[in-house]
Design a protein around this motif. Structure first.
Motif, PDB file in Angstrom:
ATOM      1  N   MET A   1      12.007  66.685  81.873  1.00  0.00           N
ATOM      2  CA  MET A   1      11.206  66.212  80.595  1.00  0.00           C
ATOM      3  C   MET A   1      11.478  67.607  79.855  1.00  0.00           C
ATOM      4  O   MET A   1      10.706  68.199  79.218  1.00  0.00           O
ATOM      5  N   GLY A   2      12.730  67.979  79.450  1.00  0.00           N
ATOM      6  CA  GLY A   2      13.131  68.640  78.625  1.00  0.00           C
ATOM      7  C   GLY A   2      12.994  68.263  77.261  1.00  0.00           C
ATOM      8  O   GLY A   2      12.871  67.177  76.788  1.00  0.00           O
ATOM      9  N   GLN A   3      13.545  69.201  76.329  1.00  0.00           N
ATOM     10  CA  GLN A   3      13.245  68.972  74.760  1.00  0.00           C
ATOM     11  C   GLN A   3      14.599  68.360  74.328  1.00  0.00           C
ATOM     12  O   GLN A   3      14.807  68.009  73.158  1.00  0.00           O
ATOM     13  N   ALA A   4      15.790  68.161  75.315  1.00  0.00           N
ATOM     14  CA  ALA A   4      16.982  67.994  74.710  1.00  0.00           C
ATOM     15  C   ALA A   4      17.742  66.944  75.893  1.00  0.00           C
ATOM     16  O   ALA A   4      17.332  67.367  77.028  1.00  0.00           O
ATOM     17  N   GLN A   5      18.535  66.137  75.606  1.00  0.00           N
ATOM     18  CA  GLN A   5      19.312  65.368  76.458  1.00  0.00           C
ATOM     19  C   GLN A   5      20.552  65.431  75.974  1.00  0.00           C
ATOM     20  O   GLN A   5      21.160  65.414  74.806  1.00  0.00           O
ATOM     21  N   PRO A   6      21.547  65.383  77.101  1.00  0.00           N
ATOM     22  CA  PRO A   6      23.111  65.550  76.706  1.00  0.00           C
ATOM     23  C   PRO A   6      23.815  64.173  76.308  1.00  0.00           C
ATOM     24  O   PRO A   6      23.032  63.326  76.648  1.00  0.00           O
ATOM     25  N   THR A   7      24.470  64.217  75.387  1.00  0.00           N
ATOM     26  CA  THR A   7      25.149  63.242  74.781  1.00  0.00           C
ATOM     27  C   THR A   7      26.450  63.013  75.618  1.00  0.00           C
ATOM     28  O   THR A   7      26.959  63.875  76.412  1.00  0.00           O
ATOM     29  N   GLU A   8      27.229  61.975  75.299  1.00  0.00           N
ATOM     30  CA  GLU A   8      28.638  61.784  75.812  1.00  0.00           C
ATOM     31  C   GLU A   8      29.593  62.935  75.386  1.00  0.00           C
ATOM     32  O   GLU A   8      30.378  63.348  76.211  1.00  0.00           O
ATOM     33  N   GLN A   9      29.471  63.491  74.210  1.00  0.00           N
ATOM     34  CA  GLN A   9      30.067  64.796  73.911  1.00  0.00           C
ATOM     35  C   GLN A   9      29.632  66.049  74.500  1.00  0.00           C
ATOM     36  O   GLN A   9      30.031  67.200  74.138  1.00  0.00           O
ATOM     37  N   THR A  10      28.714  66.028  75.398  1.00  0.00           N
ATOM     38  CA  THR A  10      27.957  67.136  75.994  1.00  0.00           C
ATOM     39  C   THR A  10      27.053  67.983  74.870  1.00  0.00           C
ATOM     40  O   THR A  10      26.860  69.172  75.095  1.00  0.00           O
ATOM     41  N   GLU A  11      27.026  67.469  73.650  1.00  0.00           N
ATOM     42  CA  GLU A  11      26.350  68.048  72.826  1.00  0.00           C
ATOM     43  C   GLU A  11      24.824  67.889  72.818  1.00  0.00           C
ATOM     44  O   GLU A  11      24.556  66.689  73.481  1.00  0.00           O
ATOM     45  N   GLU A  12      23.731  68.541  72.705  1.00  0.00           N
ATOM     46  CA  GLU A  12      22.394  68.127  72.847  1.00  0.00           C
ATOM     47  C   GLU A  12      21.579  67.679  71.706  1.00  0.00           C
ATOM     48  O   GLU A  12      21.966  68.003  70.360  1.00  0.00           O
ATOM     49  N   ILE A  13      20.927  66.700  71.764  1.00  0.00           N
ATOM     50  CA  ILE A  13      20.147  65.970  70.809  1.00  0.00           C
ATOM     51  C   ILE A  13      18.914  66.861  70.771  1.00  0.00           C
ATOM     52  O   ILE A  13      18.083  66.571  71.845  1.00  0.00           O
ATOM     53  N   ASP A  14      18.269  67.407  69.746  1.00  0.00           N
ATOM     54  CA  ASP A  14      17.026  67.927  69.733  1.00  0.00           C
ATOM     55  C   ASP A  14      16.001  66.918  69.511  1.00  0.00           C
ATOM     56  O   ASP A  14      15.937  66.340  68.576  1.00  0.00           O
ATOM     57  N   VAL A  15      14.997  66.799  70.709  1.00  0.00           N
ATOM     58  CA  VAL A  15      14.081  65.612  70.534  1.00  0.00           C
ATOM     59  C   VAL A  15      13.226  65.825  69.379  1.00  0.00           C
ATOM     60  O   VAL A  15      12.902  64.739  68.560  1.00  0.00           O
ATOM     61  N   ALA A  16      12.755  66.959  69.231  1.00  0.00           N
ATOM     62  CA  ALA A  16      11.691  67.333  68.110  1.00  0.00           C
ATOM     63  C   ALA A  16      12.575  66.942  66.637  1.00  0.00           C
ATOM     64  O   ALA A  16      11.872  66.206  65.999  1.00  0.00           O
ATOM     65  N   ALA A  17      13.779  67.255  66.750  1.00  0.00           N
ATOM     66  CA  ALA A  17      14.310  67.000  64.964  1.00  0.00           C
ATOM     67  C   ALA A  17      14.342  65.356  65.069  1.00  0.00           C
ATOM     68  O   ALA A  17      14.307  64.786  63.950  1.00  0.00           O
ATOM     69  N   LEU A  18      14.664  64.657  66.045  1.00  0.00           N
ATOM     70  CA  LEU A  18      14.746  63.247  66.330  1.00  0.00           C
ATOM     71  C   LEU A  18      13.529  62.814  65.622  1.00  0.00           C
ATOM     72  O   LEU A  18      13.453  61.751  64.937  1.00  0.00           O
ATOM     73  N   GLN A  19      12.400  63.329  66.463  1.00  0.00           N
ATOM     74  CA  GLN A  19      11.267  62.558  66.004  1.00  0.00           C
ATOM     75  C   GLN A  19      10.830  62.797  64.748  1.00  0.00           C
ATOM     76  O   GLN A  19      10.235  62.028  64.088  1.00  0.00           O
ATOM     77  N   ASP A  20      11.136  64.036  64.126  1.00  0.00           N
ATOM     78  CA  ASP A  20      10.848  64.279  62.771  1.00  0.00           C
ATOM     79  C   ASP A  20      11.871  63.319  61.883  1.00  0.00           C
ATOM     80  O   ASP A  20      11.142  63.009  60.844  1.00  0.00           O
ATOM     81  N   MET A  21      12.889  63.083  62.078  1.00  0.00           N
ATOM     82  CA  MET A  21      13.857  62.278  61.471  1.00  0.00           C
ATOM     83  C   MET A  21      13.354  61.118  61.365  1.00  0.00           C
ATOM     84  O   MET A  21      13.248  60.169  60.246  1.00  0.00           O
ATOM     85  N   TYR A  22      12.719  60.455  62.397  1.00  0.00           N
ATOM     86  CA  TYR A  22      12.066  59.167  62.650  1.00  0.00           C
ATOM     87  C   TYR A  22      10.874  59.039  61.831  1.00  0.00           C
ATOM     88  O   TYR A  22      10.865  58.136  60.948  1.00  0.00           O
ATOM     89  N   LYS A  23      10.049  60.355  61.576  1.00  0.00           N
ATOM     90  CA  LYS A  23       8.798  60.009  60.835  1.00  0.00           C
ATOM     91  C   LYS A  23       9.393  59.850  59.616  1.00  0.00           C
ATOM     92  O   LYS A  23       8.729  59.206  58.580  1.00  0.00           O
ATOM     93  N   LYS A  24      10.009  60.757  58.926  1.00  0.00           N
ATOM     94  CA  LYS A  24      10.679  60.844  57.658  1.00  0.00           C
ATOM     95  C   LYS A  24      11.416  59.304  57.347  1.00  0.00           C
ATOM     96  O   LYS A  24      11.340  58.886  56.217  1.00  0.00           O
ATOM     97  N   PHE A  25      12.233  58.770  58.299  1.00  0.00           N
ATOM     98  CA  PHE A  25      12.784  57.334  58.029  1.00  0.00           C
ATOM     99  C   PHE A  25      11.458  56.279  57.774  1.00  0.00           C
ATOM    100  O   PHE A  25      11.583  55.799  56.832  1.00  0.00           O
ATOM    101  N   LEU A  26      10.679  56.487  58.514  1.00  0.00           N
ATOM    102  CA  LEU A  26       9.539  55.742  58.243  1.00  0.00           C
ATOM    103  C   LEU A  26       8.641  55.991  56.970  1.00  0.00           C
ATOM    104  O   LEU A  26       8.150  54.953  56.357  1.00  0.00           O
ATOM    105  N   THR A  27       8.632  57.017  56.603  1.00  0.00           N
ATOM    106  CA  THR A  27       8.154  57.433  55.388  1.00  0.00           C
ATOM    107  C   THR A  27       8.887  56.841  54.154  1.00  0.00           C
ATOM    108  O   THR A  27       8.335  56.208  52.986  1.00  0.00           O
ATOM    109  N   GLU A  28      10.037  57.150  54.221  1.00  0.00           N
ATOM    110  CA  GLU A  28      11.043  56.374  53.271  1.00  0.00           C
ATOM    111  C   GLU A  28      11.183  54.934  53.383  1.00  0.00           C
ATOM    112  O   GLU A  28      11.343  54.028  52.374  1.00  0.00           O
TER     113      GLU A  28
END
Length: 194
Positions: A1-28
């Motif tokens: 249960m870490g904060q990041a998950q590896p993608t196909e390109q072995t880069e990490e997605i910051d879950v907190a940033a993704l959640q923040d982006m989702y909140k902003k998406f729903l606001t807009e």
């Protein structure tokens, strides 16, 4: 249960940033989907401005399921492509932008419409203040001469991928579409979304 998950390109997605982006998406987009007019507003594109047609083509390419909306997953997939996609993925996306009617081929009318949009955007953004050396028609003819291998007047995805990768001039002409991140970043600066 870490904060990041590896993608196909072995880069990490910051879950907190993704959640923040989702909140902003729903606001807009309280409905949970982005409509074309919201997409244009999001990127600061005037409904009849120079970048309007280009934005419409981007919207259509990002709308994976063809329901005339972009949901959050399509939105994230689009941003991932724009900012992290490799050449092959960007060329496939670019093909979708050019193939306006979605029939699996690019004809000269479709290609010319996008080249015209690119020229208008470059002139308005002052990235290419000079008049282009070649007209949109000349650019289309040159692209078709190189890419339309079988000479049938239509460019298939395979022809597009092979032709763009083997000819540096064509790849350079397609650069605005092939690498839309510059355009997205420029338009995003006008928006308070992120």
């Amino acid at each position: 249960m870490g904060q990041a998950q590896p993608t196909e390109q072995t880069e990490e997605i910051d879950v907190a940033a993704l959640q923040d982006m989702y909140k902003k998406f729903l606001t807009e987009c309280p409905s949970g989907v982005l409509f074309l007019h919201e997409f244009k507003r999001f990127f600061g594109v005037d409904a009849t401005g120079e970048a309007s047609e280009y934005a419409e083509n981007m919207f259509r390419a990002f709308d994976k399921n063809g329901d005339n909306t972009i949901d959050f997953l399509e939105f994230v997939a689009a941003l991932n492509l724009v900012f992290r996609g490799d050449l092959q993925h960007k060329l496939r996306w670019s093909f979708k932008v050019y193939d306006k009617d979605g029939n699996g081929f690019i004809d000269k009318t479709e290609l010319r419409a996008i080249i015209d949009s690119i020229y208008r955007i470059k002139r308005v953004s002052k990235k290419d203040p000079e008049t282009p050396q070649l007209s949109a028609d000349e650019v289309c003819e040159r692209i078709f001469k190189v890419i339309d291998v079988d000479g049938d007047g239509q460019i298939t995805l395979e022809e597009f991928l092979e032709g763009a990768q083997k000819d540096p001039w064509i790849l350079n002409i397609l650069r605005l579409d092939m690498n839309p991140s510059g355009w997205v970043l420029e338009q995003r600066r006008k928006s308070a979304f992120f």
